[in-house]
Motif scaffolding. Structure first.
Motif, PDB file in Angstrom:
ATOM      1  N   LEU A 183       0.828  -1.210   0.000  1.00 24.77           N
ATOM      2  CA  LEU A 183       0.000   0.000   0.000  1.00 24.77           C
ATOM      3  C   LEU A 183       0.864   1.264   0.000  1.00 24.77           C
ATOM      4  CD1 LEU A 183      -2.728  -1.106   2.576  1.00 24.77           C
ATOM      5  CD2 LEU A 183      -3.028  -0.832   0.111  1.00 24.77           C
ATOM      6  N   VAL A 184       1.929   1.264   0.801  1.00 27.90           N
ATOM      7  CA  VAL A 184       2.809   2.432   0.876  1.00 27.90           C
ATOM      8  C   VAL A 184       3.549   2.644  -0.440  1.00 27.90           C
ATOM      9  CG1 VAL A 184       4.852   3.401   2.026  1.00 27.90           C
ATOM     10  CG2 VAL A 184       3.039   2.326   3.382  1.00 27.90           C
ATOM     11  N   ALA A 185       3.759   1.561  -1.203  1.00 30.42           N
ATOM     12  CA  ALA A 185       4.420   1.681  -2.508  1.00 30.42           C
ATOM     13  C   ALA A 185       3.623   2.551  -3.474  1.00 30.42           C
ATOM     14  CB  ALA A 185       4.646   0.300  -3.118  1.00 30.42           C
ATOM     15  N   ALA A 186       2.373   2.857  -3.128  1.00 28.72           N
ATOM     16  CA  ALA A 186       1.591   3.779  -3.948  1.00 28.72           C
ATOM     17  C   ALA A 186       2.193   5.182  -3.928  1.00 28.72           C
ATOM     18  CB  ALA A 186       0.145   3.827  -3.460  1.00 28.72           C
ATOM     19  N   TYR A 187       2.983   5.498  -2.902  1.00 27.90           N
ATOM     20  CA  TYR A 187       3.619   6.819  -2.849  1.00 27.90           C
ATOM     21  C   TYR A 187       4.627   6.997  -3.984  1.00 27.90           C
ATOM     22  CZ  TYR A 187       6.641  10.632  -1.292  1.00 27.90           C
ATOM     23  OH  TYR A 187       7.389  11.774  -1.236  1.00 27.90           O
ATOM     24  N   PRO A 188       5.617   6.111  -4.148  1.00 27.67           N
ATOM     25  CA  PRO A 188       6.507   6.271  -5.306  1.00 27.67           C
ATOM     26  C   PRO A 188       5.767   6.125  -6.633  1.00 27.67           C
ATOM     27  CG  PRO A 188       6.942   4.185  -4.189  1.00 27.67           C
ATOM     28  CD  PRO A 188       6.068   4.995  -3.287  1.00 27.67           C
ATOM     29  N   LEU A 189       4.696   5.318  -6.665  1.00 29.21           N
ATOM     30  CA  LEU A 189       3.897   5.209  -7.887  1.00 29.21           C
ATOM     31  C   LEU A 189       3.241   6.552  -8.208  1.00 29.21           C
ATOM     32  CD1 LEU A 189       2.543   3.599 -10.163  1.00 29.21           C
ATOM     33  CD2 LEU A 189       0.747   2.970  -8.525  1.00 29.21           C
ATOM     34  N   GLY A 190       2.639   7.164  -7.190  1.00 31.39           N
ATOM     35  CA  GLY A 190       1.997   8.461  -7.398  1.00 31.39           C
ATOM     36  C   GLY A 190       2.986   9.529  -7.816  1.00 31.39           C
ATOM     37  N   MET A 191       4.184   9.489  -7.227  1.00 29.69           N
ATOM     38  CA  MET A 191       5.218  10.446  -7.629  1.00 29.69           C
ATOM     39  C   MET A 191       5.666  10.210  -9.064  1.00 29.69           C
ATOM     40  SD  MET A 191       7.790  11.016  -4.420  1.00 29.69           S
ATOM     41  CE  MET A 191       8.919  11.838  -5.535  1.00 29.69           C
ATOM     42  N   SER A 192       5.899   8.947  -9.416  1.00 33.25           N
ATOM     43  CA  SER A 192       6.387   8.625 -10.758  1.00 33.25           C
ATOM     44  C   SER A 192       5.404   9.058 -11.828  1.00 33.25           C
ATOM     45  CB  SER A 192       6.649   7.117 -10.872  1.00 33.25           C
ATOM     46  OG  SER A 192       7.637   6.697  -9.959  1.00 33.25           O
ATOM     47  N   LEU A 193       4.113   8.874 -11.545  1.00 31.90           N
ATOM     48  CA  LEU A 193       3.085   9.249 -12.512  1.00 31.90           C
ATOM     49  C   LEU A 193       2.723  10.731 -12.429  1.00 31.90           C
ATOM     50  CD1 LEU A 193       0.615   6.243 -12.059  1.00 31.90           C
ATOM     51  CD2 LEU A 193       2.186   6.608 -13.977  1.00 31.90           C
ATOM     52  N   LEU A 271      16.756  15.332  -9.331  1.00 36.71           N
ATOM     53  CA  LEU A 271      17.461  14.061  -9.159  1.00 36.71           C
ATOM     54  C   LEU A 271      16.831  12.906  -9.929  1.00 36.71           C
ATOM     55  CD1 LEU A 271      18.098  14.123  -5.303  1.00 36.71           C
ATOM     56  CD2 LEU A 271      19.725  14.688  -7.114  1.00 36.71           C
ATOM     57  N   SER A 272      15.564  13.004 -10.238  1.00 42.42           N
ATOM     58  CA  SER A 272      14.692  11.939 -10.738  1.00 42.42           C
ATOM     59  C   SER A 272      14.010  11.294  -9.536  1.00 42.42           C
ATOM     60  CB  SER A 272      15.413  10.880 -11.565  1.00 42.42           C
ATOM     61  OG  SER A 272      16.072   9.925 -10.753  1.00 42.42           O
ATOM     62  N   VAL A 273      12.829  10.760  -9.765  1.00 45.71           N
ATOM     63  CA  VAL A 273      12.060  10.139  -8.693  1.00 45.71           C
ATOM     64  C   VAL A 273      12.797   8.916  -8.148  1.00 45.71           C
ATOM     65  CG1 VAL A 273       9.898   8.970  -8.114  1.00 45.71           C
ATOM     66  CG2 VAL A 273       9.864  10.976  -9.592  1.00 45.71           C
ATOM     67  N   ALA A 274      13.433   8.137  -9.035  1.00 46.04           N
ATOM     68  CA  ALA A 274      14.109   6.904  -8.614  1.00 46.04           C
ATOM     69  C   ALA A 274      15.248   7.195  -7.642  1.00 46.04           C
ATOM     70  CB  ALA A 274      14.627   6.147  -9.831  1.00 46.04           C
ATOM     71  N   VAL A 275      16.081   8.178  -7.968  1.00 43.99           N
ATOM     72  CA  VAL A 275      17.236   8.495  -7.121  1.00 43.99           C
ATOM     73  C   VAL A 275      16.773   9.100  -5.796  1.00 43.99           C
ATOM     74  CG1 VAL A 275      19.305   9.920  -6.900  1.00 43.99           C
ATOM     75  CG2 VAL A 275      18.813   8.761  -9.058  1.00 43.99           C
ATOM     76  N   SER A 276      15.830  10.044  -5.851  1.00 45.61           N
ATOM     77  CA  SER A 276      15.364  10.676  -4.611  1.00 45.61           C
ATOM     78  C   SER A 276      14.641   9.662  -3.724  1.00 45.61           C
ATOM     79  CB  SER A 276      14.440  11.855  -4.927  1.00 45.61           C
ATOM     80  OG  SER A 276      13.262  11.432  -5.569  1.00 45.61           O
ATOM     81  N   TRP A 277      13.925   8.712  -4.346  1.00 46.23           N
ATOM     82  CA  TRP A 277      13.241   7.669  -3.583  1.00 46.23           C
ATOM     83  C   TRP A 277      14.255   6.839  -2.798  1.00 46.23           C
ATOM     84  CZ3 TRP A 277       9.294   5.227  -1.420  1.00 46.23           C
ATOM     85  CH2 TRP A 277       9.365   3.852  -1.222  1.00 46.23           C
ATOM     86  N   LEU A 278      15.323   6.422  -3.455  1.00 48.38           N
ATOM     87  CA  LEU A 278      16.308   5.571  -2.772  1.00 48.38           C
ATOM     88  C   LEU A 278      17.037   6.324  -1.672  1.00 48.38           C
ATOM     89  CD1 LEU A 278      18.026   3.291  -5.435  1.00 48.38           C
ATOM     90  CD2 LEU A 278      16.616   2.636  -3.483  1.00 48.38           C
ATOM     91  N   ILE A 279      17.436   7.555  -1.934  1.00 45.94           N
ATOM     92  CA  ILE A 279      18.111   8.332  -0.891  1.00 45.94           C
ATOM     93  C   ILE A 279      17.177   8.518   0.308  1.00 45.94           C
ATOM     94  CG2 ILE A 279      19.117  10.578  -0.308  1.00 45.94           C
ATOM     95  CD1 ILE A 279      20.124  10.775  -3.176  1.00 45.94           C
ATOM     96  N   GLY A 280      15.901   8.673   0.025  1.00 45.60           N
ATOM     97  CA  GLY A 280      14.923   8.824   1.095  1.00 45.60           C
ATOM     98  C   GLY A 280      14.775   7.590   1.965  1.00 45.60           C
ATOM     99  N   ARG A 281      15.171   6.412   1.432  1.00 53.14           N
ATOM    100  CA  ARG A 281      15.064   5.174   2.223  1.00 53.14           C
ATOM    101  C   ARG A 281      16.040   5.150   3.387  1.00 53.14           C
ATOM    102  NH1 ARG A 281      10.906   5.063   2.333  1.00 53.14           N
ATOM    103  NH2 ARG A 281      11.049   6.975   1.125  1.00 53.14           N
ATOM    104  N   THR A 282      16.959   6.107   3.427  1.00 54.49           N
ATOM    105  CA  THR A 282      17.856   6.190   4.578  1.00 54.49           C
ATOM    106  C   THR A 282      17.108   6.637   5.833  1.00 54.49           C
ATOM    107  OG1 THR A 282      18.482   8.458   3.966  1.00 54.49           O
ATOM    108  CG2 THR A 282      19.868   6.670   3.145  1.00 54.49           C
ATOM    109  N   ALA A 283      15.812   6.896   5.690  1.00 58.06           N
ATOM    110  CA  ALA A 283      14.996   7.208   6.877  1.00 58.06           C
ATOM    111  C   ALA A 283      15.089   6.093   7.910  1.00 58.06           C
ATOM    112  CB  ALA A 283      13.537   7.424   6.450  1.00 58.06           C
ATOM    113  N   ASN A 284      15.216   4.842   7.440  1.00 61.31           N
ATOM    114  CA  ASN A 284      15.327   3.718   8.371  1.00 61.31           C
ATOM    115  C   ASN A 284      16.531   3.862   9.295  1.00 61.31           C
ATOM    116  OD1 ASN A 284      13.054   2.362   7.423  1.00 61.31           O
ATOM    117  ND2 ASN A 284      14.190   1.252   5.872  1.00 61.31           N
ATOM    118  N   MET A 285      17.604   4.468   8.776  1.00 62.56           N
ATOM    119  CA  MET A 285      18.815   4.647   9.573  1.00 62.56           C
ATOM    120  C   MET A 285      18.524   5.473  10.828  1.00 62.56           C
ATOM    121  SD  MET A 285      22.357   6.543   8.383  1.00 62.56           S
ATOM    122  CE  MET A 285      21.539   8.126   8.136  1.00 62.56           C
TER     123      MET A 285
END
Length: 328
Positions: A183-193, A271-285
């Motif tokens: 369900l949360v994956a809808a966020y990068p989907l919404g951004m990409s589209l 940056l592109s959605v893909a790059v910004s999405w991955l950098i944002g995954r450092t939230a887990n850190m």
């Protein structure tokens, strides 16, 4: 906006994302549905406040943009709603099993699915290869799993092995976390589209996209939370003086949550959605760094701290791999 500025902003967004989840520790018995309603109401006020101010200073004619593509606008709103429901589902599981299990599942499911969607739909800079993107995603997943292992070592060091029947409850929790990740994956989907960047022609201006996501998130949360508030007869908690502090904390979390989203969407243009999405995954850190601040590792052995430091170092390596692509 330069790539360096955008990377810094996304890292700050990741800090906001990785920090606000900790606030549930300070809301006591405030029901989660009420918490989420206030969170996404504050998010809506923040985002649309920024949009309206921007319309006065540097108008993007948001309603004209929405009317030009109403179908896409509806899809982006639905993505916002899906993300919000997924977040609420994830948080309900976190309350039962903690952040460690949650992070391990979201790292494997959420990161891979989000990366696949953003690469396929959001475009990439010329100097960033698909292979580099997925290798960086793999590095970030490894980082989360190493940090998770440090949490297990910590529990062993402190003799905090759970008394619940782990195979039963953790299996159920894992399934719910997989669902929440989808369900949360809808966020990068919404951004990409939904967001127009240098690397994709479709979509709306960034502020239009994040405005639609915020509206969808609030609407989805209201519908989802209303069911539980009605079922448990807890509507009065929304405005109860007893929960004044919890309401303020919930609203502050909304500012952090969608403040991060706002920064993230705007930075994606550079940056592109893909790059910004991955950098944002450092939230887990930040989950683990806040764990240290809250003394969750106090009394753990040196080996446990060493494993945690290795996990955080791998996060940094992942960030450097992505950042380096822009300076070749």
């Amino acid at each position: 906006m330069s790539a360096a500025t955008a990377i810094f902003l996304v890292l700050f967004a990741a800090f906001l994302w990785g920090s606000w989840l900790q606030a549930r520790k300070y809301t006591g018995d405030f029901p989660l549905p009420s918490f989420m309603i206030w969170l996404y109401f504050a998010s809506l006020v923040l985002v649309w406040g920024v949009i309206l101010v921007n319309e006065l200073v540097n108008p993007v004619h948001i309603f004209t943009a929405i009317r030009s593509s109403p179908g896409l606008a509806a899809v982006v709103c639905l993505c916002g709603a899906s993300m919000a429901i997924g977040m609420q589902l994830q948080m309900s599981v976190i309350d039962k099993v903690g952040l460690i299990l949650s992070n391990s599942v979201s790292a494997t499911c959420g990161v891979l699915l989000g990366t696949l969607l953003t690469v396929m739909l959001g475009g990439l800079p010329e100097n960033v290869s698909v292979g580099m993107i997925f290798f960086s995603a793999f590095v970030l997943i490894i980082a989360t799993l190493v940090c998770q292992f440090s949490g297990k070592l910590r529990d062993k060091d402190l003799s905090k092995a759970s008394s619940r029947p782990a195979k039963t409850q953790d299996s159920k929790a894992a399934l719910l976390l997989v669902l929440s990740s989808l369900l949360v994956a809808a966020y990068p989907l919404g951004m990409s589209l939904g967001v127009k960047t240098k690397f994709s022609d479709g979509g709306f201006p960034p502020l239009v996209c994040v405005g639609l996501l915020a509206f969808g998130s609030f609407a989805g949360t209201m519908i989802y939370s209303a069911f539980f508030l009605s079922k448990n007869k807890q509507w009065k908690t929304l405005f109860s003086k007893k929960y004044k502090k919890a309401i303020l904390i919930s609203s502050f979390c909304g500012l952090c949550h969608y403040g991060g989203n706002l920064i993230h969407v705007i930075s994606s243009h550079a940056l592109s959605v893909a790059v910004s999405w991955l950098i944002g995954r450092t939230a887990n850190m930040w989950t683990y760094l806040w764990g240290i601040y809250h003394k969750e590792y106090q009394g753990a052995k040196s080996r446990t701290y060493a494993v945690l430091v290795c996990g955080i170092a791998i996060y940094v390596i992942g960030i450097l791999l992505l950042s380096r692509s822009f300076y070749r």
